[in-house]
Design an enzyme around this catalytic site. Structure first.
Site, short mmCIF file in Angstrom:
data_model
loop_
_atom_site.label_atom_id
_atom_site.label_comp_id
_atom_site.label_asym_id
_atom_site.label_seq_id
_atom_site.Cartn_x
_atom_site.Cartn_y
_atom_site.Cartn_z
CB VAL A 1 -5.46 2.43 -1.88
CG1 VAL A 1 -6.71 2.91 -1.15
CG2 VAL A 1 -4.73 3.60 -2.51
CB THR B 1 -0.95 0.02 1.22
OG1 THR B 1 -0.18 0.01 2.42
CG2 THR B 1 -1.88 -1.18 1.21
CG ASP B 2 -0.94 4.76 -1.84
OD1 ASP B 2 -1.71 4.64 -0.87
OD2 ASP B 2 -1.32 5.13 -2.96
CB SER B 3 1.15 7.91 1.98
OG SER B 3 0.67 8.60 0.85
CD GLU B 4 -3.85 9.48 0.61
OE1 GLU B 4 -4.99 9.51 1.07
OE2 GLU B 4 -2.98 10.33 0.89
#
Length: 133
Positions: free
Chosen positions: A15, A10-13
């Protein structure tokens, strides 16, 4: 092939990072060959990506279970075009849910000579395996 989304995906969001969908597709393609006890290469040649078309729908998130589905769109003498879709089939809560599409790609692979990278015919064994998809 199925896989679960982990923190590393996942990324910083929170997702799935966009490039990881391509990794999931590559793993499904490799796993297809591994299940046949064959590597997706031989002494003479190897598959290389010629082009990729990618469509992103709804993002997948931590803990979800994804299913990667692969279809042969076109199989020619020196190249193959695959259509791959990724569906979310289970949430992290493990509750039943209706699967939904998160990603789709059309990928064109050429088969090339290992030393010259010139196109060569896809070996018969690979063509037979791919035809069964």
């Amino acid at each position: 092939m199925r896989c679960r989304v982990y923190y590393e995906d996942t990324d910083s969001e929170g997702v799935v990072y966009h490039a990881n969908y391509l990794k999931y597709c590559e793993r499904a393609r490799s796993e297809f060959f591994f299940k046949q006890n064959v590597l997706p290469e031989n002494e003479e040649g190897v598959f290389v990506i010629r082009s990729i078309k990618a469509d992103f729908f709804t993002p997948a998130s931590l803990g979800q279970v994804l299913e990667i589905r692969t279809q042969i769109k076109e199989l020619r003498k020196v190249f193959v075009v695959l259509f791959q879709e990724i569906y979310c089939i289970q949430n992290a809560s493990l509750e039943p849910m209706k699967p939904f599409k998160v990603f789709a790609s059309e990928i064109k692979f050429g088969f090339v000579n290992r030393s010259t990278y010139s196109p060569i015919a896809i070996p018969k064994l690979f063509k037979e395996l791919l035809s069964a998809v």
